[in-house]
Write a protein that holds these residues in place. Sequence first.
Motif, PDB file in Angstrom:
ATOM      1  N   VAL A 107       0.843  -1.207   0.000  1.00 17.38           N
ATOM      2  CA  VAL A 107       0.000   0.000   0.000  1.00 17.38           C
ATOM      3  C   VAL A 107       0.876   1.255   0.000  1.00 17.38           C
ATOM      4  CG1 VAL A 107      -1.618   1.355   1.383  1.00 17.38           C
ATOM      5  CG2 VAL A 107      -1.990  -1.093   1.071  1.00 17.38           C
ATOM      6  N   LEU A 108       1.923   1.250   0.821  1.00 14.85           N
ATOM      7  CA  LEU A 108       2.836   2.398   0.859  1.00 14.85           C
ATOM      8  C   LEU A 108       3.553   2.572  -0.477  1.00 14.85           C
ATOM      9  CD1 LEU A 108       4.431   1.926   4.399  1.00 14.85           C
ATOM     10  CD2 LEU A 108       2.754   3.638   3.713  1.00 14.85           C
ATOM     11  N   ALA A 109       3.967   1.455  -1.097  1.00 10.47           N
ATOM     12  CA  ALA A 109       4.659   1.539  -2.384  1.00 10.47           C
ATOM     13  C   ALA A 109       3.736   2.092  -3.474  1.00 10.47           C
ATOM     14  CB  ALA A 109       5.183   0.163  -2.780  1.00 10.47           C
ATOM     15  N   LEU A 110       2.497   1.625  -3.493  1.00 12.70           N
ATOM     16  CA  LEU A 110       1.545   2.131  -4.487  1.00 12.70           C
ATOM     17  C   LEU A 110       1.199   3.593  -4.228  1.00 12.70           C
ATOM     18  CD1 LEU A 110      -0.853  -0.950  -4.796  1.00 12.70           C
ATOM     19  CD2 LEU A 110       0.873  -0.181  -6.434  1.00 12.70           C
ATOM     20  N   LEU A 111       1.070   3.960  -2.953  1.00 17.08           N
ATOM     21  CA  LEU A 111       0.821   5.364  -2.631  1.00 17.08           C
ATOM     22  C   LEU A 111       2.005   6.235  -3.061  1.00 17.08           C
ATOM     23  CD1 LEU A 111      -0.876   7.560  -1.200  1.00 17.08           C
ATOM     24  CD2 LEU A 111       0.416   7.043   0.868  1.00 17.08           C
ATOM     25  N   GLY A 112       3.231   5.747  -2.768  1.00 17.85           N
ATOM     26  CA  GLY A 112       4.405   6.490  -3.203  1.00 17.85           C
ATOM     27  C   GLY A 112       4.457   6.629  -4.715  1.00 17.85           C
ATOM     28  N   TYR A 113       4.081   5.569  -5.429  1.00 15.68           N
ATOM     29  CA  TYR A 113       4.046   5.618  -6.898  1.00 15.68           C
ATOM     30  C   TYR A 113       3.036   6.649  -7.381  1.00 15.68           C
ATOM     31  CZ  TYR A 113       3.669   3.855 -11.694  1.00 15.68           C
ATOM     32  OH  TYR A 113       3.661   3.733 -13.065  1.00 15.68           O
ATOM     33  N   LEU A 114       1.876   6.689  -6.728  1.00  8.46           N
ATOM     34  CA  LEU A 114       0.854   7.664  -7.095  1.00  8.46           C
ATOM     35  C   LEU A 114       1.335   9.086  -6.842  1.00  8.46           C
ATOM     36  CD1 LEU A 114      -2.059   8.343  -7.968  1.00  8.46           C
ATOM     37  CD2 LEU A 114      -2.750   8.047  -5.572  1.00  8.46           C
ATOM     38  N   VAL A 115       1.929   9.309  -5.673  1.00  2.23           N
ATOM     39  CA  VAL A 115       2.410  10.648  -5.329  1.00  2.23           C
ATOM     40  C   VAL A 115       3.549  11.069  -6.252  1.00  2.23           C
ATOM     41  CG1 VAL A 115       3.453  12.055  -3.517  1.00  2.23           C
ATOM     42  CG2 VAL A 115       1.667  10.413  -2.936  1.00  2.23           C
ATOM     43  N   PHE A 116       4.458  10.131  -6.534  1.00  4.40           N
ATOM     44  CA  PHE A 116       5.542  10.414  -7.478  1.00  4.40           C
ATOM     45  C   PHE A 116       4.982  10.801  -8.840  1.00  4.40           C
ATOM     46  CE2 PHE A 116       8.976   9.328  -4.798  1.00  4.40           C
ATOM     47  CZ  PHE A 116      10.167   9.501  -5.502  1.00  4.40           C
ATOM     48  N   SER A 117       3.967  10.048  -9.304  1.00  5.90           N
ATOM     49  CA  SER A 117       3.396  10.315 -10.619  1.00  5.90           C
ATOM     50  C   SER A 117       2.747  11.691 -10.683  1.00  5.90           C
ATOM     51  CB  SER A 117       2.367   9.231 -10.964  1.00  5.90           C
ATOM     52  OG  SER A 117       2.966   7.952 -10.962  1.00  5.90           O
ATOM     53  N   ILE A 118       2.107  12.094  -9.599  1.00  8.08           N
ATOM     54  CA  ILE A 118       1.421  13.385  -9.581  1.00  8.08           C
ATOM     55  C   ILE A 118       2.407  14.544  -9.478  1.00  8.08           C
ATOM     56  CG2 ILE A 118      -0.180  14.840  -8.268  1.00  8.08           C
ATOM     57  CD1 ILE A 118      -1.672  12.294  -7.476  1.00  8.08           C
ATOM     58  N   ILE A 119       3.397  14.404  -8.594  1.00 12.18           N
ATOM     59  CA  ILE A 119       4.298  15.530  -8.307  1.00 12.18           C
ATOM     60  C   ILE A 119       5.505  15.559  -9.238  1.00 12.18           C
ATOM     61  CG2 ILE A 119       5.783  16.570  -6.543  1.00 12.18           C
ATOM     62  CD1 ILE A 119       3.911  15.547  -4.420  1.00 12.18           C
ATOM     63  N   LEU A 120       6.116  14.387  -9.487  1.00 13.66           N
ATOM     64  CA  LEU A 120       7.346  14.341 -10.278  1.00 13.66           C
ATOM     65  C   LEU A 120       7.142  13.818 -11.692  1.00 13.66           C
ATOM     66  CD1 LEU A 120       9.832  12.932  -7.577  1.00 13.66           C
ATOM     67  CD2 LEU A 120       9.382  15.304  -8.178  1.00 13.66           C
ATOM     68  N   GLY A 121       5.910  13.465 -12.042  1.00 15.24           N
ATOM     69  CA  GLY A 121       5.662  12.895 -13.359  1.00 15.24           C
ATOM     70  C   GLY A 121       5.831  11.386 -13.339  1.00 15.24           C
ATOM     71  N   ASN A 122       5.334  10.737 -14.377  1.00 14.14           N
ATOM     72  CA  ASN A 122       5.376   9.276 -14.458  1.00 14.14           C
ATOM     73  C   ASN A 122       6.107   8.855 -15.735  1.00 14.14           C
ATOM     74  OD1 ASN A 122       4.997   6.548 -14.390  1.00 14.14           O
ATOM     75  ND2 ASN A 122       2.767   6.608 -14.271  1.00 14.14           N
ATOM     76  N   PRO A 123       7.412   8.554 -15.634  1.00 10.93           N
ATOM     77  CA  PRO A 123       8.165   8.144 -16.824  1.00 10.93           C
ATOM     78  C   PRO A 123       8.117   6.646 -17.116  1.00 10.93           C
ATOM     79  CG  PRO A 123       9.669   8.419 -14.985  1.00 10.93           C
ATOM     80  CD  PRO A 123       8.286   8.714 -14.451  1.00 10.93           C
ATOM     81  N   VAL A 124       7.313   5.879 -16.368  1.00  9.82           N
ATOM     82  CA  VAL A 124       7.285   4.423 -16.520  1.00  9.82           C
ATOM     83  C   VAL A 124       6.635   4.064 -17.856  1.00  9.82           C
ATOM     84  CG1 VAL A 124       6.467   2.255 -15.542  1.00  9.82           C
ATOM     85  CG2 VAL A 124       7.167   4.118 -14.025  1.00  9.82           C
ATOM     86  N   GLN A 125       7.332   3.243 -18.636  1.00  8.85           N
ATOM     87  CA  GLN A 125       6.812   2.810 -19.933  1.00  8.85           C
ATOM     88  C   GLN A 125       6.017   1.507 -19.837  1.00  8.85           C
ATOM     89  OE1 GLN A 125       7.238   4.749 -22.667  1.00  8.85           O
ATOM     90  NE2 GLN A 125       8.332   6.219 -21.354  1.00  8.85           N
ATOM     91  N   ASP A 126       6.427   0.621 -18.953  1.00 10.46           N
ATOM     92  CA  ASP A 126       5.753  -0.675 -18.775  1.00 10.46           C
ATOM     93  C   ASP A 126       5.139  -0.707 -17.377  1.00 10.46           C
ATOM     94  OD1 ASP A 126       4.923  -3.307 -18.606  1.00 10.46           O
ATOM     95  OD2 ASP A 126       6.732  -4.128 -19.547  1.00 10.46           O
ATOM     96  N   GLN A 127       3.867  -0.341 -17.281  1.00  9.49           N
ATOM     97  CA  GLN A 127       3.208  -0.255 -15.979  1.00  9.49           C
ATOM     98  C   GLN A 127       3.045  -1.626 -15.327  1.00  9.49           C
ATOM     99  OE1 GLN A 127       2.469   2.653 -14.663  1.00  9.49           O
ATOM    100  NE2 GLN A 127       2.848   3.947 -16.454  1.00  9.49           N
ATOM    101  N   GLY A 128       2.736  -2.646 -16.116  1.00  5.49           N
ATOM    102  CA  GLY A 128       2.530  -3.981 -15.558  1.00  5.49           C
ATOM    103  C   GLY A 128       3.785  -4.531 -14.906  1.00  5.49           C
TER     104      GLY A 128
END
Length: 221
Positions: A107-128
């Motif tokens: 849950v913390l990792a997914l929350l961190g991923y969400l916050v990173f995506s919102i604030i720092l952008g989401n450069p991940v090409q392969d989400q799965g």
Amino acid sequence: MFKQVHTLILKELTLEWRQKYALNGILLYVVSAVFITYLSVGAKQGNIAVTTWNALYWIIILFSAVNAVAKSFVQEHQGRQLYYYMIASPEAIIVSKIIYNSFLTLVLALLGYLVFSIILGNPVQDQGLFVLNLLLGALGFSACLTMVSGIASKASNNATLMAILSFPVIIPILLMAIRVSKNALDGLDFSVSLDKILTLLAINVIVAVTAYILFPYLWRS
């Protein structure tokens, strides 16, 4: 045993729900760490590198997992541990702790991923691939830190002991997780990361099985 594991997991969830300050503090740590990163590394101007994004993400998730899992056995006073000793098997206790801490870390990792995506952008090409890597990383961190937390709770200076004992096991898990997430960021084919995924899965299985076998001897002491 499955009934005992289910009951113990429900107990952990109930305690966490009653003591929300622990979870809220960790969530605040994740959000504030990401926001400080946003202000300090120049990400406000959009010039953060992909490798920097990847490294900062895993550093924040690692310390969040340590803060979340460290309280697994430390917060349990001796009277409550004696009560658990009489009503549940040590295998059920360690399995329930690992499952609950894995869920909390994920849950913390997914929350961190969400916050990173919102604030720092989401450069991940392969989400799965990235989410699969998060799942395996959360399982590895939780299995290692849960067992080390049980060992450290028997010592007086448990925080220092936990850091020393967990370091040799955490580093291989962290390195594999960083490499797989870098491949996901670059959008490489899944076959490129397959050997690293299998290695990470093997490390998780070894740590979890070791904890399952050794914890009963620690618990009886």
